[in-house]
Design a protein around this motif. Structure first.
Motif, short mmCIF file in Angstrom:
data_model
loop_
_atom_site.label_atom_id
_atom_site.label_comp_id
_atom_site.label_asym_id
_atom_site.label_seq_id
_atom_site.Cartn_x
_atom_site.Cartn_y
_atom_site.Cartn_z
N ARG A 169 0.83 -1.20 0.00
CA ARG A 169 0.00 0.00 0.00
C ARG A 169 0.86 1.26 0.00
O ARG A 169 0.58 2.22 -0.72
N ASN A 173 0.60 2.19 -3.57
CA ASN A 173 -0.77 2.67 -3.39
C ASN A 173 -1.78 1.64 -3.90
O ASN A 173 -2.77 1.98 -4.56
N ASN A 175 -4.12 -1.82 -2.74
CA ASN A 175 -4.71 -2.51 -1.59
C ASN A 175 -4.96 -3.98 -1.90
O ASN A 175 -5.48 -4.32 -2.98
N ILE A 177 -7.31 -6.75 -1.20
CA ILE A 177 -8.67 -6.81 -0.66
C ILE A 177 -9.15 -8.24 -0.42
O ILE A 177 -10.22 -8.46 0.14
N SER A 191 -2.65 -6.91 8.43
CA SER A 191 -1.21 -6.69 8.29
C SER A 191 -0.39 -7.91 8.67
O SER A 191 0.75 -8.07 8.23
N GLY A 205 -6.33 -1.02 -7.35
CA GLY A 205 -5.56 0.20 -7.46
C GLY A 205 -5.67 0.83 -8.83
O GLY A 205 -6.47 0.40 -9.66
#
Length: 216
Positions: A169, A173, A175, A177, A191, A205
């Motif tokens: 991320r 940038n 994610n 999911i 995490s 993204g």
């Protein structure tokens, strides 16, 4: 939630839409000017009628306001598609989604009543080009002109590491999911989740970030 859907146009695209709506459990009223096409769609729809969708009286008789969604799947006659779209909105359709082949068609449809436009040929062509020219993408869904969701294998250098460790991320940038294991989707990713070799990632993204990260 079951929806009531009016599907106009039963060519190849329309029939596939009808089949998928049926599998999803929705109630579908199908319309086409061709008796043969209507007959072919009968196994996949709740009701069907033969008629001219550019005829205001015919459309009015269908009770347009009663449908949650109207799909105009007419493919080879743009004038009919445009007139049908416009009439549906005039008759009080809650939501109209129309098929387009080119950007100029989309502009006219949106100006004349369509709430949204789909490009089946264009979207499939893009999917095919991306999917089969890359060794890293198993599937993808276009969200808009700039964003997408990719399904990708876990990169070799990420195997055994946590989501926090790879820090996708912050670096790209992007994610994560979801994770698929043996075809089953796991959405609870945090995490501390450790990535394994036999898994695939669902990542979200911007296209250029996804391409940069996964070298598509």
């Amino acid at each position: 939630m079951t929806k009531s859907i009016l599907l106009i146009g039963l060519g190849r695209f329309g029939r596939h839409v009808a089949l998928n709506l049926n599998q999803l459990g929705h109630q579908v009223m199908a319309v086409d000017h061709s008796e043969d096409r209507v007959d072919a769609a009968l196994p996949y729809v709740t009701n069907a009628q033969i008629g001219d969708s550019t005829d205001e009286n015919f459309l009015r008789s269908l009770g347009i306001r009663n449908y949650d969604l109207c799909i105009v799947a007419i493919g080879n006659d743009f004038q009919s598609s445009l007139e049908t779209t416009s009439l549906l909105k005039e008759l009080g359709a809650k939501q109209v989604v129309s098929r387009a082949a080119r950007d100029v068609q989309a502009k006219f449809l949106l100006r004349n009543g369509a709430d949204d436009v789909v490009y089946p040929e264009k979207q499939l062509a893009k999917w095919t080009a991306i999917r089969y020219t890359s060794d890293h993408i198993l599937d993808y869904i276009e969200l808009d002109s700039e964003h997408a969701m990719f399904e990708v294998p876990v990169p070799r250098q990420w195997v055994g590491q946590t989501v926090q460790k790879i820090d996708i991320r912050k670096k790209y940038n992007i994610n994560i999911i979801g994770i698929k294991v043996n075809g089953k989707l796991k959405l609870l990713v945090d995490s501390n989740t450790v990535l394994n070799q036999d898994e695939t990632l669902l990542v979200l993204g911007e296209y250029h970030n996804l391409q940069k990260c996964f070298r598509t």
